[in-house]
Design an enzyme around this catalytic site. Structure first.
Site, PDB file in Angstrom:
ATOM      1  N   ASN A 154       4.610   3.390  -0.825  1.00 36.55           N
ATOM      2  CA  ASN A 154       3.729   2.364  -1.394  1.00 36.55           C
ATOM      3  C   ASN A 154       3.925   2.129  -2.894  1.00 36.55           C
ATOM      4  O   ASN A 154       3.853   1.004  -3.359  1.00 36.55           O
ATOM      5  CB  ASN A 154       2.265   2.661  -1.053  1.00 36.55           C
ATOM      6  CG  ASN A 154       1.798   3.999  -1.536  1.00 36.55           C
ATOM      7  OD1 ASN A 154       2.607   4.869  -1.858  1.00 36.55           O
ATOM      8  ND2 ASN A 154       0.505   4.182  -1.604  1.00 36.55           N
ATOM      9  N   GLU A 163       0.062  15.436  -1.706  1.00 37.00           N
ATOM     10  CA  GLU A 163      -0.791  14.268  -2.000  1.00 37.00           C
ATOM     11  C   GLU A 163      -0.826  13.458  -0.723  1.00 37.00           C
ATOM     12  O   GLU A 163       0.140  12.761  -0.403  1.00 37.00           O
ATOM     13  CB  GLU A 163      -0.176  13.447  -3.137  1.00 37.00           C
ATOM     14  CG  GLU A 163      -0.193  14.127  -4.489  1.00 37.00           C
ATOM     15  CD  GLU A 163      -1.591  14.237  -5.067  1.00 37.00           C
ATOM     16  OE1 GLU A 163      -2.536  13.644  -4.498  1.00 37.00           O
ATOM     17  OE2 GLU A 163      -1.740  14.927  -6.077  1.00 37.00           O
ATOM     18  N   CYS A 206      -3.477   5.241  -0.995  1.00 38.60           N
ATOM     19  CA  CYS A 206      -4.042   6.446  -0.369  1.00 38.60           C
ATOM     20  C   CYS A 206      -5.509   6.658  -0.709  1.00 38.60           C
ATOM     21  O   CYS A 206      -6.281   7.140   0.100  1.00 38.60           O
ATOM     22  CB  CYS A 206      -3.247   7.651  -0.834  1.00 38.60           C
ATOM     23  SG  CYS A 206      -3.124   7.727  -2.621  1.00 38.60           S
ATOM     24  N   GLU A 218      -1.681  16.268  -9.273  1.00 37.09           N
ATOM     25  CA  GLU A 218      -0.696  15.615 -10.126  1.00 37.09           C
ATOM     26  C   GLU A 218      -1.444  15.116 -11.365  1.00 37.09           C
ATOM     27  O   GLU A 218      -2.667  14.991 -11.356  1.00 37.09           O
ATOM     28  CB  GLU A 218      -0.046  14.441  -9.389  1.00 37.09           C
ATOM     29  CG  GLU A 218       0.763  14.935  -8.203  1.00 37.09           C
ATOM     30  CD  GLU A 218       1.708  13.911  -7.595  1.00 37.09           C
ATOM     31  OE1 GLU A 218       1.267  12.798  -7.309  1.00 37.09           O
ATOM     32  OE2 GLU A 218       2.889  14.265  -7.400  1.00 37.09           O
TER      33      GLU A 218
HETATM   34  P1  NAD Z   1       5.082   9.632   5.524  1.00 42.57           P
HETATM   35  O1  NAD Z   1       4.305  10.884   5.596  1.00 42.57           O
HETATM   36  O2  NAD Z   1       5.504   8.986   6.791  1.00 42.57           O
HETATM   37  O3  NAD Z   1       6.418   9.858   4.691  1.00 42.57           O
HETATM   38  C1  NAD Z   1       6.387  10.378   3.380  1.00 42.57           C
HETATM   39  C2  NAD Z   1       7.722  10.970   3.029  1.00 42.57           C
HETATM   40  O4  NAD Z   1       7.933  12.155   3.786  1.00 42.57           O
HETATM   41  C3  NAD Z   1       8.928  10.068   3.334  1.00 42.57           C
HETATM   42  O5  NAD Z   1       9.855  10.185   2.284  1.00 42.57           O
HETATM   43  C4  NAD Z   1       9.461  10.653   4.624  1.00 42.57           C
HETATM   44  O6  NAD Z   1      10.858  10.427   4.814  1.00 42.57           O
HETATM   45  C5  NAD Z   1       9.198  12.125   4.426  1.00 42.57           C
HETATM   46  N1  NAD Z   1       9.072  12.914   5.646  1.00 42.57           N
HETATM   47  C6  NAD Z   1       8.526  12.524   6.824  1.00 42.57           C
HETATM   48  N2  NAD Z   1       8.523  13.551   7.690  1.00 42.57           N
HETATM   49  C7  NAD Z   1       9.070  14.616   7.049  1.00 42.57           C
HETATM   50  C8  NAD Z   1       9.328  15.971   7.415  1.00 42.57           C
HETATM   51  N3  NAD Z   1       9.017  16.443   8.620  1.00 42.57           N
HETATM   52  N4  NAD Z   1       9.902  16.792   6.502  1.00 42.57           N
HETATM   53  C9  NAD Z   1      10.209  16.336   5.267  1.00 42.57           C
HETATM   54  N5  NAD Z   1       9.998  15.071   4.863  1.00 42.57           N
HETATM   55  C10 NAD Z   1       9.421  14.211   5.740  1.00 42.57           C
HETATM   56  O7  NAD Z   1       4.200   8.659   4.615  1.00 42.57           O
HETATM   57  P2  NAD Z   1       4.465   7.135   4.293  1.00 42.57           P
HETATM   58  O8  NAD Z   1       4.250   6.348   5.555  1.00 42.57           O
HETATM   59  O9  NAD Z   1       5.733   6.989   3.548  1.00 42.57           O
HETATM   60  O10 NAD Z   1       3.271   6.827   3.255  1.00 42.57           O
HETATM   61  C11 NAD Z   1       1.972   6.507   3.643  1.00 42.57           C
HETATM   62  C12 NAD Z   1       1.076   7.737   3.593  1.00 42.57           C
HETATM   63  O11 NAD Z   1       1.156   8.333   2.303  1.00 42.57           O
HETATM   64  C13 NAD Z   1      -0.382   7.419   3.796  1.00 42.57           C
HETATM   65  O12 NAD Z   1      -0.964   8.374   4.631  1.00 42.57           O
HETATM   66  C14 NAD Z   1      -0.971   7.534   2.407  1.00 42.57           C
HETATM   67  O13 NAD Z   1      -2.346   7.833   2.361  1.00 42.57           O
HETATM   68  C15 NAD Z   1      -0.149   8.607   1.801  1.00 42.57           C
HETATM   69  N6  NAD Z   1      -0.155   8.511   0.333  1.00 42.57           N
HETATM   70  C16 NAD Z   1      -0.808   9.465  -0.400  1.00 42.57           C
HETATM   71  C17 NAD Z   1      -0.852   9.379  -1.780  1.00 42.57           C
HETATM   72  C18 NAD Z   1      -1.571  10.412  -2.623  1.00 42.57           C
HETATM   73  O14 NAD Z   1      -1.259  10.527  -3.791  1.00 42.57           O
HETATM   74  N7  NAD Z   1      -2.528  11.154  -2.097  1.00 42.57           N
HETATM   75  C19 NAD Z   1      -0.222   8.320  -2.428  1.00 42.57           C
HETATM   76  C20 NAD Z   1       0.448   7.368  -1.660  1.00 42.57           C
HETATM   77  C21 NAD Z   1       0.483   7.475  -0.270  1.00 42.57           C
END
Ligand code: NAD
Length: 487
Positions: free
Chosen positions: A152, A249, A283, A461
């Protein structure tokens, strides 16, 4: 047809091909066009990045904190100077409106490099007087850290992880989300241009498998993820194999509490910021909007009028306020959640429609949705949707609002709108959330720690707090007196 970029890995200060030549396509979410061919890192590439990171770490960790700070601050200036170019790239990659990316993303990344660049020089241990002896602590880096990003806010996430990690003397291997690989490499180039030694910040691209190569790698000391709660669980389990430190996060279903004495227009602004900015792909969004029953009708009326006036359109048009969702697959999930919400009995007051006429037919353009007549048990109200979907709930008294706000396994953020500041502080003290806003929503100044309670995450963070998560303390005892032997 846009020009197709070649987005390579960035290892040891240079752009490199994946060892096995594997690539994947990166699409513009607004048009479906391929905008980049991305090199996908396999084991050989991750090993190469680890080797480069070792070399980079040896040079970087031996520099003084002040020298490191200077380079990070220079990178912040370079990032700001390239704001327009990078914001455009971020919009092409994410589908988010240029009016957001041109003021938010690059600036936030630069603020972060500047902040940690500034406090780097002040990093120090402490002296502990023990009478006939003394001890001191050294604040030392952890070694090689892995950063894994969500799609995002790609530039911001890369900088929020790199800046504190590098300020503390670590090196980093960063894997951007597979859907948004373009700007992390630009951040890497800028850091090199600012004087960062080769190998200190590396970028590898790929999917979960590439992420796993990092989280399971025995020579990586720490992993910091921004992503979904489910991904957080998997990464924590994988990191356990080599007892890595983890910062997570994760997602949320945060509450906004609007009391009867709130400034209603301000509360409407807060609820819109907390649900529709970035197409709801944030998020910390306050997707459960609890409004006191006595002001609910007035609130809803103004909320609907202002939401219906939002301009949805081409993300590159400076007037556009709502762009495209990240992918068609994600759009399907958001549309399904909207349909399911209606089946559960919630009333869709406005929005929730996918635009299907050209030029919107090739991207996920969804009008901001407001649901009324919701209850706390609905999936609509319990599960993160990560799209422009607001659920309105009403309450009778403060106690009830707080109890219901806390009734979730998540705990990332919360908002409180009231003119009574005593009531505001009393309320936030009882909210189970890592970030609380009073009379505002979704502001993330770098000076303020950011992170979740409960299943929304681990660690923080930003702010001085982030230093704790990218460094370790060594205690040194120094004997000045006699050494009496008990033997
Ligand atoms: P995601 O969890 O699908 O992917 C995040 C990252 O993790 C990607 O780079 C992905 O390739 C990697 N990944 C996925 N599975 C993995 C594994 N098993 N091992 C290692 N790496 C792996 O999330 P997304 O769809 O990219 O983002 C949306 C989510 O992120 C939402 O749930 C949102 O709330 C959260 N988010 C949180 C914050 C925060 O700061 N708290 C900020 C932005 C987004």
């Amino acid at each position: 047809m846009a020009e197709i970029q070649n987005c390579k890995l960035y290892i040891a200060g240079t752009h490199q091909d994946a060892a096995d030549g594997e690539t994947f396509d990166n699409l513009n979410p607004a048009t479906g066009e391929v905008i980049a061919r991305v090199h996908q890192a396999g084991k050989a590439d991750v090993d190469r990045a680890v080797e480069a990171s070792h070399k980079g770490f040896a040079v970087w960790s031996a520099m003084t904190c002040a020298e490191r700070g200077r380079i990070l601050r220079r990178a912040a200036d370079l990032l700001r100077a390239r704001n327009d170019e990078l914001a455009r790239l971020e919009t092409l990659d994410t589908g988010r409106p240029i009016q957001e990316t041109s003021v938010e993303d690059i600036n936030s990344g630069a603020d972060c490099l500047e902040y940690f660049g500034a406090i780097a020089a002040g990093l120090a241990g402490e002296h502990i007087d023990l009478g006939q002896s003394f001890a001191y602590t050294r604040r030392e880096p952890l070694g090689i850290c892995a950063g894994i990003g969500a799609w995002n806010y790609p530039t911001q996430i890369a900088c929020w992880k790199a800046a504190p990690a590098l300020a503390c003397g670590n090196s980093m291997i960063f894997k951007p989300a597979e859907l948004t690989p373009l700007t992390a490499v630009k951040v890497a180039e800028i850091l090199s241009e600012a004087g960062l030694p080769d190998g200190v910040f590396n970028v590898v691209h790929g999917f979960a498998e590439t992420g796993q190569l990092l989280t399971r790698h025995p020579e990586i000391a720490k992993v910091s993820l921004t992503g979904e709660v489910g991904t957080g669980r998997k990464i924590m389990a994988d990191a356990a194999g080599t007892v890595k430190q983890v910062t997570l996060e994760l997602g949320g279903k945060s509450p906004i509490l609007i009391f009867d004495d709130a400034d209603i227009d301000r509360a409407v602004t807060g609820a819109m910021l907390g649900n529709f900015y970035s197409g709801g792909e944030i998020c910390s969004n306050g997707t459960r909007v609890f409004v006191h029953e006595s002001v609910k009708d007035a609130f809803l009326e103004r909320l609907v009028a202002r939401t219906e006036a939002l301009k949805i359109g081409d993300p590159l048009d400076p007037d556009t306020q709502v762009g495209a969702l990240i992918s068609l697959e994600h759009t399907e999930k958001v549309m399904q959640a909207i349909a399911d919400g209606q089946k559960e009995g919630a009333r869709l007051v406005t929005g929730g429609q996918r635009l299907t006429e050209p030029p919107f037919d090739r991207g996920g353009f969804v009008t901001p949705a407001i649901f009324d007549a919701c209850n706390d048990d609905m999936n609509l109200v319990r599960e993160e949707i990560f799209g422009p979907v607001l659920s309105l709930l009403s309450f009778k008294d403060d106690e009830e609002a707080i109890t219901r706000a806390n009734a979730t396994p998540y705990g990332l953020a919360a908002g409180v709108f009231t003119r009574d500041l005593t009531r505001a502080h009393r309320t936030v003290a009882r909210l189970q959330a890592g970030i609380c806003w009073i009379n505002n929503y979704n502001l993330t100044p770098i000076e303020m720690p950011f992170g979740g309670y409960k299943q929304s995450g681990l660690g923080r963070e930003n702010g001085k707090a982030a230093i704790e998560y990218y460094s370790q303390l060594k205690s040194v005892y120094v004997e000045l007196g006699e050494l009496e032997s008990p033997y």
